[in-house]
Design an enzyme around this catalytic site. Structure first.
Site, PDB file in Angstrom:
ATOM      1  N   LYS A 111       0.816  -1.216   0.000  1.00  0.00           N
ATOM      2  CA  LYS A 111       0.000   0.000   0.000  1.00  0.00           C
ATOM      3  C   LYS A 111       0.851   1.268   0.000  1.00  0.00           C
ATOM      4  O   LYS A 111       0.397   2.321  -0.426  1.00  0.00           O
ATOM      5  CB  LYS A 111      -0.962  -0.008   1.172  1.00  0.00           C
ATOM      6  CG  LYS A 111      -2.039  -1.077   1.002  1.00  0.00           C
ATOM      7  CD  LYS A 111      -3.091  -1.044   2.085  1.00  0.00           C
ATOM      8  CE  LYS A 111      -4.213  -2.021   1.804  1.00  0.00           C
ATOM      9  NZ  LYS A 111      -3.809  -3.438   2.005  1.00  0.00           N
TER      10      LYS A 111
HETATM   11  C1  PLP Z   1      -4.384  -4.534   1.363  1.00  0.00           C
HETATM   12  C2  PLP Z   1      -3.574  -5.772   1.242  1.00  0.00           C
HETATM   13  C3  PLP Z   1      -3.942  -6.804   0.346  1.00  0.00           C
HETATM   14  C4  PLP Z   1      -5.212  -6.754  -0.486  1.00  0.00           C
HETATM   15  O1  PLP Z   1      -5.135  -5.816  -1.534  1.00  0.00           O
HETATM   16  P1  PLP Z   1      -6.491  -5.254  -2.197  1.00  0.00           P
HETATM   17  O2  PLP Z   1      -6.051  -4.195  -3.140  1.00  0.00           O
HETATM   18  O3  PLP Z   1      -7.316  -4.727  -1.065  1.00  0.00           O
HETATM   19  O4  PLP Z   1      -7.147  -6.400  -2.890  1.00  0.00           O
HETATM   20  C5  PLP Z   1      -3.117  -7.897   0.263  1.00  0.00           C
HETATM   21  N1  PLP Z   1      -1.994  -8.017   1.024  1.00  0.00           N
HETATM   22  C6  PLP Z   1      -1.614  -7.047   1.884  1.00  0.00           C
HETATM   23  C7  PLP Z   1      -0.395  -7.248   2.701  1.00  0.00           C
HETATM   24  C8  PLP Z   1      -2.386  -5.898   2.016  1.00  0.00           C
HETATM   25  O5  PLP Z   1      -1.996  -4.939   2.888  1.00  0.00           O
END
Ligand code: PLP
Length: 413
Positions: free
Chosen positions: A59
């Site tokens: 993120k």
């Molecule tokens: C947020 C997150 C996901 C999922 O991603 P999305 O875009 O919400 O599908 C997967 N792995 C980690 C470590 C995350 O922080």
């Protein structure tokens, strides 16, 4: 950065090139790997490491960019922004690191008191910049989320304090994530002389895989052949791909908590394409879904299966995958990445490169990794001393009015 500029400038026509380049360079400068999102090769898989940012999860890639983008736009327009959000873990810390220390922004992040991991809590509360306000709500994530939603629904309050969100339906986040899909294609095709490749994406809110879907549309046909959606026991999206049935269930707790989601907030974007980009049909379906908690898209089965394949992976399989991958390759997977790697095993086709997105650093989920392998992930600088560091957080009861008053007292005006 050059590739990010090439891609993003196709969608952004109101920021001069030199400024956009600066925003991108600044955003990537906080990553500890010179490639920002390096690809490593293990067995017959390419692992795309998306966890070299300040909070060790993918993120950061979008939220570092978003923070700098906001800063630029607020400066230009001489405005101030108060960001409000609820988090069950990763998003909150990535958002806080995206805007910490920025002059025209205050950020208020609610998390459920003592219901997120200690590392996640510390990652947020040890950021003591004066524009950062952590609020631990006595209640569940849903309680925190409900308060945030109710404050956003209060149009007067929202306007008065110029409240903004950084949730995963923000288009700028998706756009920033398109970049590493294209990066992977260029990189793998250069090295393997293939013209087609597959991706597996650990999925929760459908943001990352939706970025892959956009990348697939942007690239020459067939460059991205298959997008595999990997979900944990919260398998609403996998059921949808397999049978066209999209029905809400109860959220289950798993070893990959950042994917413990039922209704995926970016799903509406995909529905829009499925409905031939007719907004009215999309709106009708979304209204039906909020009324009934279920949708049946039998008619679209063929298209859905051309777009995605999917698998749901249990915690047992996650643990087994972390352990066997370490035995074979000496490489530690975090539980979210392991969900993807296990799903990739189901869908890997001989002769076609498979890229698995590694969405979190193993050190961030060290207990699960240690239990599976007996090995403690190596220490990471950004977590060094974090448990003992000074932290700041306001514990509050889950009451709209209390939180509203707290924000009013600390918001930028
Ligand atoms: C947020 C997150 C996901 C999922 O991603 P999305 O875009 O919400 O599908 C997967 N792995 C980690 C470590 C995350 O922080």
């Amino acid at each position: 950065p050059e590739l990010a500029f090439e891609i993003m400038s196709r969608f952004i026509d109101d920021i001069p090139s030199s400024s956009l380049k600066n925003i991108i360079n600044k955003s990537y400068s906080t990553f500890t790997h010179e490639e920002v999102t390096p690809l490593v090769h293990h067995g017959d898989l390419h692992i795309l490491e998306l966890f070299h940012g300040p909070t060790l999860a993918f993120k950061d890639i979008a939220l570092q960019f978003l923070g700098n983008l906001f800063e630029y736009l607020l400066d230009k327009e001489d405005l101030k922004l108060n960001i409000l959000g609820a988090t069950s873990g990763d998003t909150g810390s990535a958002a806080i690191y995206g805007v910490r220390g920025k002059k025209r922004i205050n950020i208020f992040i609610l998390h459920p008191h003592q219901r997120i991991s200690r590392v996640q809590e510390k990652q947020m509360t040890t950021v003591t910049d004066e524009n950062v306000f952590n609020i631990a709500v006595r209640g569940s994530f849903d309680d925190a989320q409900a308060i945030v939603k109710s404050l956003f629904r209060d149009i007067e309050f929202k306007k008065k304090y110029n409240l903004g969100a950084v949730n995963s339906i923000n288009w700028a986040r998706i756009l920033a994530q398109v970049v590493y899909f294209v990066y992977s294609c260029l990189h793998v095709i250069r090295h393997e002389k293939d013209c087609s490749l597959d991706f597996t994406i650990p999925t929760g809110n459908f943001g990352d895989i939706f970025a892959g879907f956009i990348a697939k549309k942007m690239l020459p046909a067939g460059t991205i052949r298959q997008l595999t959606m990997a979900t944990n026991a919260n398998d609403i999206l996998t059921r949808f791909v397999k049978s066209g049935d999209y029905s809400l269930g109860e959220v289950k707790m798993t070893s990959s908590p950042s994917m413990d989601i039922q209704a995926a907030s970016n799903f509406e974007r995909y529905l829009y394409y499925l409905m031939d980009q007719v907004p009215a049909r999309t709106a009708e379906l979304m209204a039906e879904f909020s009324r009934c908690g279920t949708l049946n898209l039998d008619d679209c089965q063929e298209q859905i299966r051309r777009d995605f394949t999917a698998a749901s992976i249990s915690d047992g399989e996650v643990s087994e995958t972390i352990s066997s991958f370490y035995d074979k390759h000496g490489y530690l997977l975090d539980p979210h990445t392991a969900v993807g790697v296990k799903a990739a095993e189901h869908f890997k086709t001989a002769g076609i490169p498979m890229v698995c997105l590694a969405t979190a650093h193993p050190a961030k989920f060290s207990e699960v990794v240690k239990e599976a392998t007996g090995v403690m992930p190596p220490a990471v600088d950004s977590l060094d001393g974090i448990m003992e560091a000074e932290s700041r957080c306001k514990v509050m009861v889950a009451k709209d009015n209390d939180i509203r008053a707290y924000i009013a007292a600390h918001a930028l005006r």
